[in-house]
Motif scaffolding. Structure first.
Motif, short mmCIF file in Angstrom:
data_model
loop_
_atom_site.label_atom_id
_atom_site.label_comp_id
_atom_site.label_asym_id
_atom_site.label_seq_id
_atom_site.Cartn_x
_atom_site.Cartn_y
_atom_site.Cartn_z
N GLN A 1 0.83 -1.21 0.00
CA GLN A 1 0.00 0.00 0.00
C GLN A 1 0.86 1.26 0.00
O GLN A 1 0.48 2.27 -0.60
N SER A 2 2.02 1.22 0.67
CA SER A 2 2.92 2.38 0.67
C SER A 2 3.50 2.63 -0.71
O SER A 2 4.00 3.72 -0.99
N PHE A 3 3.45 1.61 -1.60
CA PHE A 3 3.88 1.78 -2.99
C PHE A 3 2.71 2.23 -3.87
O PHE A 3 2.85 2.26 -5.10
N SER A 4 1.57 2.56 -3.25
CA SER A 4 0.33 2.86 -3.98
C SER A 4 -0.14 1.63 -4.76
O SER A 4 -0.70 1.76 -5.86
N GLY A 5 0.13 0.47 -4.19
CA GLY A 5 -0.27 -0.78 -4.82
C GLY A 5 -1.32 -1.52 -4.00
O GLY A 5 -1.81 -1.02 -2.98
N ILE A 6 -1.66 -2.71 -4.45
CA ILE A 6 -2.70 -3.52 -3.81
C ILE A 6 -2.19 -4.95 -3.67
O ILE A 6 -1.60 -5.50 -4.60
N LEU A 7 -2.42 -5.55 -2.50
CA LEU A 7 -2.13 -6.96 -2.27
C LEU A 7 -3.42 -7.66 -1.88
O LEU A 7 -4.07 -7.28 -0.89
N THR A 8 -3.82 -8.64 -2.65
CA THR A 8 -5.05 -9.38 -2.38
C THR A 8 -4.75 -10.88 -2.40
O THR A 8 -3.70 -11.32 -2.89
N ALA A 9 -5.71 -11.64 -1.88
CA ALA A 9 -5.58 -13.10 -1.86
C ALA A 9 -6.88 -13.73 -2.31
O ALA A 9 -7.97 -13.20 -2.06
N GLN A 10 -6.76 -14.84 -3.00
CA GLN A 10 -7.93 -15.63 -3.36
C GLN A 10 -7.55 -17.10 -3.30
O GLN A 10 -6.37 -17.44 -3.29
N SER A 11 -8.54 -17.95 -3.25
CA SER A 11 -8.26 -19.36 -3.03
C SER A 11 -9.17 -20.24 -3.86
O SER A 11 -10.33 -19.90 -4.13
N ASN A 12 -8.60 -21.37 -4.29
CA ASN A 12 -9.36 -22.38 -5.00
C ASN A 12 -8.89 -23.73 -4.48
O ASN A 12 -7.70 -24.04 -4.52
N SER A 13 -9.80 -24.52 -3.96
CA SER A 13 -9.42 -25.79 -3.32
C SER A 13 -8.71 -26.74 -4.29
O SER A 13 -7.94 -27.59 -3.89
N LYS A 14 -8.97 -26.57 -5.61
CA LYS A 14 -8.34 -27.43 -6.60
C LYS A 14 -7.01 -26.86 -7.09
O LYS A 14 -6.17 -27.61 -7.58
N GLN A 15 -6.83 -25.54 -6.99
CA GLN A 15 -5.62 -24.91 -7.52
C GLN A 15 -4.73 -24.29 -6.45
O GLN A 15 -3.64 -23.84 -6.73
N GLY A 16 -5.18 -24.26 -5.21
CA GLY A 16 -4.39 -23.68 -4.14
C GLY A 16 -4.67 -22.21 -3.92
O GLY A 16 -5.67 -21.68 -4.38
N ALA A 17 -3.75 -21.54 -3.21
CA ALA A 17 -3.92 -20.13 -2.89
C ALA A 17 -3.19 -19.28 -3.92
O ALA A 17 -2.18 -19.69 -4.51
N GLU A 18 -3.69 -18.09 -4.12
CA GLU A 18 -3.07 -17.16 -5.05
C GLU A 18 -3.03 -15.77 -4.42
O GLU A 18 -4.05 -15.25 -3.96
N PHE A 19 -1.84 -15.20 -4.37
CA PHE A 19 -1.67 -13.82 -3.89
C PHE A 19 -1.33 -12.95 -5.09
O PHE A 19 -0.44 -13.29 -5.89
N ILE A 20 -2.03 -11.84 -5.20
CA ILE A 20 -1.88 -10.96 -6.36
C ILE A 20 -1.39 -9.59 -5.90
O ILE A 20 -2.03 -8.95 -5.05
N ILE A 21 -0.28 -9.15 -6.46
CA ILE A 21 0.28 -7.82 -6.18
C ILE A 21 0.08 -6.97 -7.41
O ILE A 21 0.52 -7.33 -8.52
N THR A 22 -0.57 -5.83 -7.25
CA THR A 22 -0.79 -4.90 -8.35
C THR A 22 -0.02 -3.62 -8.06
O THR A 22 -0.21 -2.98 -7.01
N LEU A 23 0.87 -3.24 -8.98
CA LEU A 23 1.75 -2.08 -8.79
C LEU A 23 1.72 -1.18 -10.02
O LEU A 23 1.37 -1.62 -11.12
N ASN A 24 2.15 0.06 -9.82
CA ASN A 24 2.36 0.95 -10.96
C ASN A 24 3.61 0.47 -11.69
O ASN A 24 4.62 0.14 -11.06
N GLY A 25 3.55 0.42 -13.00
CA GLY A 25 4.70 -0.07 -13.74
C GLY A 25 4.58 0.18 -15.22
O GLY A 25 3.57 0.69 -15.71
N ASN A 26 5.63 -0.19 -15.93
CA ASN A 26 5.65 -0.07 -17.38
C ASN A 26 6.69 -1.04 -17.95
O ASN A 26 7.46 -1.64 -17.22
N SER A 27 6.70 -1.15 -19.26
CA SER A 27 7.63 -2.06 -19.92
C SER A 27 9.06 -1.52 -19.87
O SER A 27 9.27 -0.32 -19.75
N VAL A 28 10.01 -2.44 -19.94
CA VAL A 28 11.43 -2.05 -19.98
C VAL A 28 11.71 -1.46 -21.34
O VAL A 28 11.46 -2.08 -22.37
N SER A 29 12.22 -0.22 -21.35
CA SER A 29 12.47 0.46 -22.63
C SER A 29 13.80 -0.01 -23.22
O SER A 29 14.70 -0.42 -22.51
#
Length: 294
Positions: free
Chosen positions: A266-294
Motif C-alpha cells: 500500500q505504501s507503494f500505492s499498490g494492492i495486495l489481495t488473496a484468493q483461493s481455489n481448493s483445486k488450484q491452491g492459494a493465489e496472492f496478487i500484487i498490483t503495482l504501478n509499472g511499465n515495460s522495460v524500454s
C-alpha cells in the motif's frame, strides 16, 4: 437673544444616539478582540496539534520500522535451517576440492587443479550471493522509491527463499515479462520472500508442489501473481488473513508477515489481495504501478 429653555431637551435624543453608538463601538471592539484572541489560541492550538501529529507520526514510523525489521529477522530465523544447509553444501565441497587441488599440484597435474580452482570460485560466488542478499535483506534502509526491473527483484528474493523451496522439493515456474515496477526494492523483496516461504510451507503435505510466478500488464499497471498448489485458504480466513498477529502456523509464526506485506505494498500505492481455489491452491496478487522495460 434666543430662548434656550428647550435646548437641553433637544440634546437628549442626540446624547442617546451618541451613547448607543459608543456602546455599539465598545461591543464591536470587544467582539473583535475576543475573535482575535480566539484566533490566536486556535493558531497556537493548531501548531501544538501539528507538533503532536509529527511526533506521533515519527513514533508510528519508528514502530513500523521496528515491526518490519522484526518480521525480517523472524523470516530469516524460520529459513535459517535451509539457508545453513544451502551454505554448508558448497563450503563442504570447497573443502574437498581444496584438498584434491593440493594433491594435484604436488603431482604436477596443473590443468585438473585449475579446473578445481574454477569450481571453487563458482562455489564461493554462490555462498557470497546468499550472504550478500541476506545482509541486504536484514538491514534497515531509507525508502528508495523508483522504477526497478521486476525480474532481478524476484531473483534476489529467490536467493533467500530458494533453499526453503528446495528443501520442500517445490517446482518453481517463472513467467515474468521484462517490466519495471514502482517500489522500494528491499521492502518489496521482503514481501516476495514472505509470500514464497508461505507458499512453500502451505505445500509441505501436498502431492503436487508447484509455485507459479506470473506477471501481466494492463493500463500502466503490473499484476504479479504468486500461486501455489497447496490446499488453499478457507473462505472465512480470507477476510482476516491480513490482520496483524493472525497466523495459521501453530507456534512458528508471528502473524505479522502478511499484515506488514500489505502495508508495504500500500505504501507503494499498490494492492495486495488473496484468493483461493481448493483445486488450484492459494493465489496472492500484487498490483503495482509499472511499465515495460524500454
Amino acid at each position: 437673544m434666543r430662548d434656550i429653555t428647550d435646548l437641553p431637551k433637544a440634546q437628549w435624543p442626540r446624547l442617546g444616539i451618541a451613547t448607543l453608538i459608543f456602546i455599539v463601538f465598545i461591543w464591536l471592539v470587544r467582539s473583535i478582540y475576543k475573535r482575535v484572541t480566539q484566533y490566536q489560541r486556535l493558531i497556537a492550538g493548531r501548531r501544538d496539534l501539528e507538533l503532536k501529529v509529527q511526533e506521533r507520526t515519527q513514533k508510528l514510523e519508528q514502530t513500523q520500522a521496528a515491526l518490519i525489521r522484526a518480521a525480517k529477522l523472524a523470516t530469516i530465523g524460520q529459513l535459517s535451517a535451509s539457508i545453513n544447509h544451502e551454505i554448508n553444501q558448497p563450503l563442504s565441497a570447497i573443502s574437498t576440492y581444496l584438498a584434491s587441488t593440493k594433491r594435484l599440484i604436488v603431482k604436477a597435474q596443473y590443468t585438473t587443479a585449475l579446473d578445481n580452482v574454477e569450481l571453487i570460485e563458482g562455489l564461493m560466488g554462490r555462498v557470497s550471493r546468499i550472504v550478500t542478499q541476506l545482509r541486504q535483506f536484514s538491514q534497515t534502509t531509507e525508502n528508495k522509491m523508483q522504477y526497478f526491473e521486476l525480474q532481478p527483484l524476484i531473483h534476489n528474493a529467490l536467493v533467500i527463499a530458494g533453499p526453503e523451496l528446495k528443501r520442500c522439493e517445490i517446482d518453481t515456474q517463472i513467467n515474468v515479462d521484462p517490466v519495471m515496477v514502482w517500489v522500494d526494492p528491499f521492502k518489496f523483496e521482503q514481501v516476495l520472500v514472505n509470500l514464497f516461504t508461505n507458499a512453500a510451507h502451505a505445500m509441505e503435505k501436498s502431492t503436487v508442489k508447484t509455485l507459479r510466478i506470473v506477471s501481466e500488464q494492463f493500463d500502466g499497471k503490473v499484476k504479479l501473481s504468486i500461486q501455489d498448489s497447496g490446499p488453499g485458504i478457507e473462505q472465512h480466513q480470507l477476510a482476516t488473513i491480513f490482520e496483524p498477529f493472525y497466523t495459521t502456523k501453530s507456534g512458528s509464526g508471528l502473524g505479522l508477515g502478511l499484515s506488514i506485506s500489505k502495508e508495504i505494498i500500500q505504501s507503494f500505492s499498490g494492492i495486495l489481495t488473496a484468493q483461493s481455489n481448493s483445486k488450484q491452491g492459494a493465489e496472492f496478487i500484487i498490483t503495482l504501478n509499472g511499465n515495460s522495460v524500454s
